[in-house]
Motif scaffolding. Structure first.
Motif, mmCIF file in Angstrom:
data_model
loop_
_atom_site.group_PDB
_atom_site.id
_atom_site.type_symbol
_atom_site.label_atom_id
_atom_site.label_comp_id
_atom_site.label_asym_id
_atom_site.label_seq_id
_atom_site.Cartn_x
_atom_site.Cartn_y
_atom_site.Cartn_z
ATOM 1 N N UNK A 109 -6.181 26.307 -9.661
ATOM 2 C CA UNK A 109 -6.990 25.122 -9.450
ATOM 3 C C UNK A 109 -6.201 23.878 -9.830
ATOM 4 N N UNK A 110 -6.632 22.793 -9.279
ATOM 5 C CA UNK A 110 -6.091 21.479 -9.593
ATOM 6 C C UNK A 110 -6.281 21.209 -11.094
ATOM 7 N N UNK A 111 -5.207 20.818 -11.771
ATOM 8 C CA UNK A 111 -5.300 20.670 -13.230
ATOM 9 C C UNK A 111 -6.208 19.504 -13.618
ATOM 10 N N UNK A 112 -6.308 18.500 -12.744
ATOM 11 C CA UNK A 112 -7.197 17.375 -13.050
ATOM 12 C C UNK A 112 -8.668 17.785 -12.908
ATOM 13 N N UNK A 113 -8.932 18.621 -11.921
ATOM 14 C CA UNK A 113 -10.289 19.188 -11.817
ATOM 15 C C UNK A 113 -10.568 20.014 -13.081
ATOM 16 N N UNK A 114 -9.568 20.764 -13.509
ATOM 17 C CA UNK A 114 -9.709 21.587 -14.706
ATOM 18 C C UNK A 114 -10.124 20.775 -15.927
ATOM 19 N N UNK A 115 -9.548 19.582 -16.057
ATOM 20 C CA UNK A 115 -9.907 18.730 -17.203
ATOM 21 C C UNK A 115 -11.382 18.325 -17.157
ATOM 22 N N UNK A 116 -11.867 18.020 -15.959
ATOM 23 C CA UNK A 116 -13.294 17.667 -15.827
ATOM 24 C C UNK A 116 -14.152 18.852 -16.243
ATOM 25 N N UNK A 117 -13.791 20.035 -15.747
ATOM 26 C CA UNK A 117 -14.587 21.231 -16.055
ATOM 27 C C UNK A 117 -14.583 21.521 -17.551
ATOM 28 N N UNK A 118 -13.437 21.363 -18.179
ATOM 29 C CA UNK A 118 -13.368 21.564 -19.638
ATOM 30 C C UNK A 118 -14.321 20.611 -20.361
ATOM 31 N N UNK A 121 -13.745 7.766 -15.592
ATOM 32 C CA UNK A 121 -13.354 8.467 -16.818
ATOM 33 C C UNK A 121 -12.330 9.555 -16.502
ATOM 34 N N UNK A 122 -12.554 10.266 -15.404
ATOM 35 C CA UNK A 122 -11.609 11.291 -14.950
ATOM 36 C C UNK A 122 -11.122 10.951 -13.544
ATOM 37 N N UNK A 123 -9.885 11.331 -13.266
ATOM 38 C CA UNK A 123 -9.303 11.054 -11.948
ATOM 39 C C UNK A 123 -8.805 12.357 -11.335
ATOM 40 N N UNK A 124 -9.051 12.524 -10.057
ATOM 41 C CA UNK A 124 -8.425 13.618 -9.319
ATOM 42 C C UNK A 124 -7.640 12.991 -8.167
ATOM 43 N N UNK A 125 -6.337 13.142 -8.214
ATOM 44 C CA UNK A 125 -5.514 12.635 -7.114
ATOM 45 C C UNK A 125 -5.478 13.691 -6.024
ATOM 46 N N UNK A 126 -5.823 13.294 -4.827
ATOM 47 C CA UNK A 126 -5.742 14.250 -3.716
ATOM 48 C C UNK A 126 -4.658 13.841 -2.742
#
Lengths: 328, 328
Positions: free
Chosen positions: A8-17, A119-124
């Protein structure tokens, strides 16, 4: 063939955490135009899968002014803007954050205003070099299924990840498969003044995007994305032998609506362009998730149709008269 | 002048009494076409007012096939069909009831299939003899504000009742006020092949209804209800001196979106029909609720526009080529 394995995308991972420690009861999907359209299939997944969490899709400025009462600390606000500069979406992030909501900004530009305000960013990724799993739709699906997993223990997250890892291959097969059809479409419809699109369920947002972004915005062709279920309660009176419809048939649960709309349209219309997800090679996409993934593929194929149409009309997809050119 | 005092609809009252003993967390507004469009302002009210209860609007067949996971004993399903025979809506009532949801069928026909399939029935009035408070929109507003009162203690219910009691007078004043404009509209636009509508917030459903039911269904004129916020992210590229837009300006919180869309349209378009709720005489409508009530008045005025347009085009509003005539 070898199926890809991609984490998974590590930035998505941070949101999930982060969400593991939060009580989230509502998700707001907030964006404008084409970026709003990609939120619709995510809402479809939420409706189908979420036992407790509710969700809404709003155009950014509607979101700000409507100011939903449920917007607060128990809300997750998912925003999207490719450039990260769409003023209404940037403002929506600031607004949502001021209300205590968790904000996640999806953007192609990590240093953009949207990235700064969220607060969180996901670069696509974007464009010909992008892998499907890393695009706006690919990363949003990771987040949506991930959120369902974290908040409600939904077990489809891993399947979605492995399906998305195989999606680029599906795109490439589909692009070849539909090359001739896209050319034919362009030749047949290049002189039309009005072209309708139609879909339902997981695919409605794709039809919406093609209508307002490709046809109206980029080609100055009149359009409207008709919902296949609503068709029989008004819009179908417009169809005749001269009125073109692009009809999407999905693989999700609402497919019978599209089939019914197509059956009727075949009787009274003659200018029908049908994209049926049943014709796609979806090898590598988990059978349980093909209904959710089909819109991403149809969207990819439709982009090819748009490109051929633009060529045939000598009207580049980049051509605008107002957008980015005048004040608005 | 004398303001009317009118008690709530007794059938709505029965639903509210029942809800006092239920735990309701989600409302589904379910109908087709014009009956679906009247659900939109109710969703707007829910979003603005509800602290806990979430809500969705679905076309009936989408609702059935999407089969939202949250549909169950904690759901209230509000359905609407004038004749009470719309097959998808009748089936949606049966489906929702089988899932344990509370169902309320709004219909003009008390013995209709929808009335039979719904746990609760609200008969509404229709046509020239109906009082505004007793119409589909009037009775739905009673239910929506009543539900907010019962479930969350919202204090606007009584104000809504007294406002609705005064609404018929507002309708009649507006009808006279807009008589000449409706005639002018019909003369100016009778030969147009495409007419767009545009609105946002509480009024979007009214624009949607005019686009799909009046223009497409009853007049066979191409149309699309553009959201005023989405306008700048695609659709606005279509406007030019020859493209007609009917633009609704509401009194609710999203009015700035409509104003911005109108300002832009004035610069690049010339065929603009503007209905501004600020011009209405809303005496008797509580000042706090005028944003919610405006769409009902705009809807009433637009019906006059439709009637004059039909006259000018010699195309009666009752004329169909497919609906009720062929199999579908």
């Amino acid at each position: 063939m070898v199926h890809s394995q991609k984490a998974m995308n590590s930035q998505v991972g941070k949101v999930l955490d982060h969400l593991k420690g939060r009580s989230i009861t509502h998700i707001f999907f907030v964006a404008c135009g084409g970026s709003s359209a990609v939120m619709y299939p995510n809402k479809y997944i939420m409706d189908r899968e979420a036992k407790f969490v509710s969700s809404d899709v709003y155009s950014s400025n509607e979101f700000i002014h409507r100011n939903p009462k449920k917007l607060g600390e128990n809300a997750l606000v998912v925003l999207c803007s490719m450039s990260g500069t769409t003023p209404e979406t940037v403002k929506a992030a600031t607004f949502a954050r001021s209300k205590g909501a968790v904000t996640v900004g999806f953007t192609n530009e990590e240093g953009s205003p949207l990235a700064q305000e969220s607060e969180f960013v996901v670069k696509y990724e974007w464009g010909d070099q992008a892998n499907a799993i890393d695009t706006n739709l690919g990363t949003l699906y990771q987040l949506t299924m991930g959120v369902l997993n974290v908040l409600e223990g939904n077990n489809k997250y891993e399947k979605m990840l492995s399906s998305l890892a195989n999606l680029q291959r599906v795109f490439e097969i589909a692009a070849k498969q539909y090359e001739a059809s896209a050319q034919q479409f362009a030749q047949d419809y290049k002189d039309e003044k009005v072209i309708y699109t139609m879909a339902s369920g997981a695919n409605y947002g794709i039809a919406y995007s093609f209508a307002i972004c490709i046809l109206m915005e980029m080609q100055w062709i009149h359009s409207n994305a008709i919902h296949s279920g609503e068709y029989f309660h008004g819009p179908f009176e417009i169809i005749d032998k001269n009125t073109p419809f692009i009809i999407l048939l999905g693989l999700d649960e609402t497919r019978p609506l599209d089939e019914r709309a197509l059956d009727f349209s075949k009787k009274y219309g003659e200018k029908l362009v049908v994209l049926d997800a049943k014709d796609l090679d979806l090898d590598g996409i988990d059978s349980e998730l093909q209904g959710y993934v089909a819109p991403l593929v149809l969207n990819y194929v439709l982009r090819k149709y748009a490109e051929r149409l633009a060529d045939a009309r000598n009207h580049p997809l980049s051509k605008r008269r107002y957008m980015w050119k005048v004040e608005y």
